[in-house]
Motif scaffolding. Structure first.
Motif, PDB file in Angstrom:
ATOM      1  N   ILE A   1      -1.887   9.987 -13.462  1.00 23.49           N
ATOM      2  CA  ILE A   1      -1.695   8.640 -12.889  1.00 23.49           C
ATOM      3  C   ILE A   1      -0.229   8.243 -12.699  1.00 23.49           C
ATOM      4  O   ILE A   1       0.044   7.186 -12.123  1.00 23.49           O
ATOM      5  CB  ILE A   1      -2.430   7.557 -13.717  1.00 23.49           C
TER       6      ILE A   1
ATOM      7  N   GLU B   1       0.841  -1.208   0.000  1.00 18.58           N
ATOM      8  CA  GLU B   1       0.000   0.000   0.000  1.00 18.58           C
ATOM      9  C   GLU B   1       0.876   1.258   0.000  1.00 18.58           C
ATOM     10  O   GLU B   1       0.582   2.235  -0.683  1.00 18.58           O
ATOM     11  CB  GLU B   1      -0.896  -0.032   1.235  1.00 18.58           C
TER      12      GLU B   1
ATOM     13  N   ASN C   1       3.753   1.502  -1.220  1.00 19.20           N
ATOM     14  CA  ASN C   1       4.672   1.403  -2.377  1.00 19.20           C
ATOM     15  C   ASN C   1       6.112   1.163  -1.937  1.00 19.20           C
ATOM     16  O   ASN C   1       7.046   1.630  -2.570  1.00 19.20           O
ATOM     17  CB  ASN C   1       4.589   2.669  -3.243  1.00 19.20           C
TER      18      ASN C   1
ATOM     19  N   HIS D   1       1.382   5.029  -5.002  1.00 13.97           N
ATOM     20  CA  HIS D   1       1.904   4.397  -6.216  1.00 13.97           C
ATOM     21  C   HIS D   1       2.024   5.383  -7.380  1.00 13.97           C
ATOM     22  O   HIS D   1       2.136   4.961  -8.534  1.00 13.97           O
ATOM     23  CB  HIS D   1       1.031   3.195  -6.601  1.00 13.97           C
TER      24      HIS D   1
ATOM     25  N   PHE E   1      -0.187   8.041  -8.245  1.00 12.21           N
ATOM     26  CA  PHE E   1      -1.369   8.741  -8.747  1.00 12.21           C
ATOM     27  C   PHE E   1      -1.427  10.132  -8.105  1.00 12.21           C
ATOM     28  O   PHE E   1      -1.153  10.292  -6.921  1.00 12.21           O
ATOM     29  CB  PHE E   1      -2.657   7.963  -8.418  1.00 12.21           C
TER      30      PHE E   1
ATOM     31  N   ASN F   1       1.380   3.324 -15.036  1.00 16.51           N
ATOM     32  CA  ASN F   1       0.276   2.966 -14.132  1.00 16.51           C
ATOM     33  C   ASN F   1      -1.044   2.724 -14.864  1.00 16.51           C
ATOM     34  O   ASN F   1      -2.100   2.673 -14.214  1.00 16.51           O
ATOM     35  CB  ASN F   1       0.074   4.064 -13.081  1.00 16.51           C
TER      36      ASN F   1
ATOM     37  N   MET G   1      -2.810  -0.376 -13.668  1.00 15.42           N
ATOM     38  CA  MET G   1      -3.290  -0.175 -12.294  1.00 15.42           C
ATOM     39  C   MET G   1      -4.550   0.696 -12.297  1.00 15.42           C
ATOM     40  O   MET G   1      -5.486   0.456 -11.529  1.00 15.42           O
ATOM     41  CB  MET G   1      -2.189   0.472 -11.459  1.00 15.42           C
ATOM     42  N   MET G   2      -4.555   1.698 -13.194  1.00 15.02           N
ATOM     43  CA  MET G   2      -5.737   2.560 -13.286  1.00 15.02           C
ATOM     44  C   MET G   2      -6.951   1.737 -13.744  1.00 15.02           C
ATOM     45  O   MET G   2      -8.041   1.842 -13.169  1.00 15.02           O
ATOM     46  CB  MET G   2      -5.495   3.699 -14.279  1.00 15.02           C
TER      47      MET G   2
ATOM     48  N   ASN H   1      -8.208  -0.361 -11.075  1.00 15.53           N
ATOM     49  CA  ASN H   1      -8.953   0.449 -10.114  1.00 15.53           C
ATOM     50  C   ASN H   1     -10.389   0.669 -10.576  1.00 15.53           C
ATOM     51  O   ASN H   1     -11.320   0.603  -9.769  1.00 15.53           O
ATOM     52  CB  ASN H   1      -8.264   1.800  -9.888  1.00 15.53           C
TER      53      ASN H   1
ATOM     54  N   TYR I   1      -3.242   4.375  -3.856  1.00 14.13           N
ATOM     55  CA  TYR I   1      -2.970   4.785  -5.240  1.00 14.13           C
ATOM     56  C   TYR I   1      -2.041   6.004  -5.290  1.00 14.13           C
ATOM     57  O   TYR I   1      -1.178   6.090  -6.156  1.00 14.13           O
ATOM     58  CB  TYR I   1      -4.278   5.017  -6.011  1.00 14.13           C
ATOM     59  N   GLN I   2      -2.215   6.926  -4.362  1.00 14.21           N
ATOM     60  CA  GLN I   2      -1.313   8.093  -4.335  1.00 14.21           C
ATOM     61  C   GLN I   2       0.128   7.655  -4.033  1.00 14.21           C
ATOM     62  O   GLN I   2       1.070   8.161  -4.606  1.00 14.21           O
ATOM     63  CB  GLN I   2      -1.808   9.145  -3.342  1.00 14.21           C
TER      64      GLN I   2
ATOM     65  N   VAL J   1      -8.103   3.640  -0.560  1.00 15.77           N
ATOM     66  CA  VAL J   1      -7.833   3.697  -2.004  1.00 15.77           C
ATOM     67  C   VAL J   1      -7.014   4.952  -2.335  1.00 15.77           C
ATOM     68  O   VAL J   1      -6.013   4.881  -3.057  1.00 15.77           O
ATOM     69  CB  VAL J   1      -9.153   3.666  -2.824  1.00 15.77           C
TER      70      VAL J   1
END
Lengths: 214, 143
Positions: free
Chosen positions: B49, A57, A59, B94, B96, B53, B56-57, B60, B91-92, B87
């Motif tokens: 993104i 989560e 990263n 990773h 985003f 990614n 991954m998007m 999602n 995602y951020q 979420v």
């Protein structure tokens, strides 16, 4: 008995490095020192898998490392399962599985072992079990209890479909459910069904088994 | 707005009926595909993104629909709020950008308008409006 922070750190670090032998060694050492299985499960294995999830989560690890860790944990569980004392005369059976499209099977594998530890015969069908196949197999082995796991909240409708599928052939059987999907809620969905119980962890599972055996 | 305020506020979202949920399910593939198209058409997609990614998007968007369908069937405000925070955070982390969320939700709203019958769209839209109007609170809580 409890797992020390230092030991846990050794375990998680070895796991993330993919050092299978060291991970097995740490677990075997604790098993030989007669640490209770449930302590090893909750304080080492489950804790490590949750941390692996948290690291993904954030990263800090890749999906590949996550898969590597899961592979090592599964091999440890297979090893521990062989070490469990198996009663020759098992009267009760449990059928364990993950709902359709659920691929996280480590939790339910541990649950099956808790039943085995308590003298039950466990049939482990694993991840992503199609409802039809599960019910068909259950008709052959006639389990006393079903145990089902899901890690993702959006799999709740799949669980409900499975409950309804089981009920077509087993209208009154106990169905134990659990998994990370219930971390923030979902109990109210389960409460709508008769003879479906939510078990939070392996300790609750063992208590539940003992009430059945009493 | 803190987490419990958001939960209280989410509890005010009108309940979605069975027919609307059925339409949402029935059109799932089209809805997801349209959102994917709308997002990939964005000129600043890489800014939204991050690098590499795209898969991954798209995952999602698939996960979003599955989750929303579960939630509409068994509404639980706490699950909604906790999941959005998770979420956003995941995602951020990773790569985003926070700007991805409004663009993504606007794409969902457009896709719902295009593919769902009017009445079903009307029932589902308040849930999307609620998420959209609270993006800044979720962004703060996910830091």
């Amino acid at each position: 008995m409890t797992i020390t922070t230092e030991t846990y750190h050794q375990f998680i670090n070895s796991l993330l490095l993919g050092d299978r032998n060291q991970c097995h060694h740490i677990i075997n050492e604790h098993w030989e020192k007669q640490f209770p299985l449930l302590i090893i499960y909750e304080e080492m294995i489950k804790k490590a898998m949750y941390e692996v999830g948290d690291l993904w989560e954030a990263n800090k690890i890749s999906v590949a490392t996550e898969h590597l860790s899961s592979g090592i944990i599964e091999s440890i569980l297979n090893d521990l399962q062989l070490k469990l004392k198996h009663s020759a005369n098992k009267k009760n059976t449990v059928l364990t599985a993950c709902v359709e499209n659920e691929f996280h099977q480590i939790g339910i594998k541990m649950i099956g072992d808790v039943f085995e530890k308590n003298g039950w015969k466990s049939y482990f069908l694993g991840a992503n079990t199609p409802n039809r196949e599960l019910v068909k197999f259950a008709s052959l082995i006639q389990p006393d209890v079903f145990a089902v796991s899901l890690s993702i909240y959006s799999h709740l409708p799949a669980l409900e479909k499975l409950i309804l599928a089981i009920r077509t052939k087993f209208p009154k059987h106990l169905i134990a459910v659990g998994g990370q999907a219930f971390r923030h809620g979902g109990e109210e969905t389960i409460a709508q069904y008769e003879n479906v119980v939510l078990l939070q962890d392996t300790f609750h599972t063992e208590k539940f088994i003992k009430t059945l055996s009493a | 707005m803190n987490k419990s305020d958001l939960i209280s506020s989410a509890n005010q979202i009108p309940k979605i009926g069975d027919k609307a949920l059925e339409d949402y399910h029935k059109n799932a593939d089209k809805l997801i595909a349209r959102v994917n198209d709308l997002m990939t058409e964005q000129a600043d997609l890489k800014t939204l993104i991050g690098d590499e990614n795209l898969d991954m998007m798209k995952d999602n968007h698939k996960n979003h629909l599955d989750f929303m369908a579960s939630l509409m069937a068994n509404f639980n405000a706490q699950v909604l709020v906790e999941t959005i925070i998770w979420v956003f955070k995941a995602y951020q982390n990773h790569g985003f950008n926070t700007k991805y969320w409004p663009v993504q939700l606007e794409s969902w709203k457009k896709s719902l308008e295009e593919y769902l019958p009017l009445q079903s769209c009307k029932e589902i839209m308040p849930l999307y409006d609620w998420m959209h109007s609270n993006i800044q609170h979720f962004s703060k809580l996910s830091k």
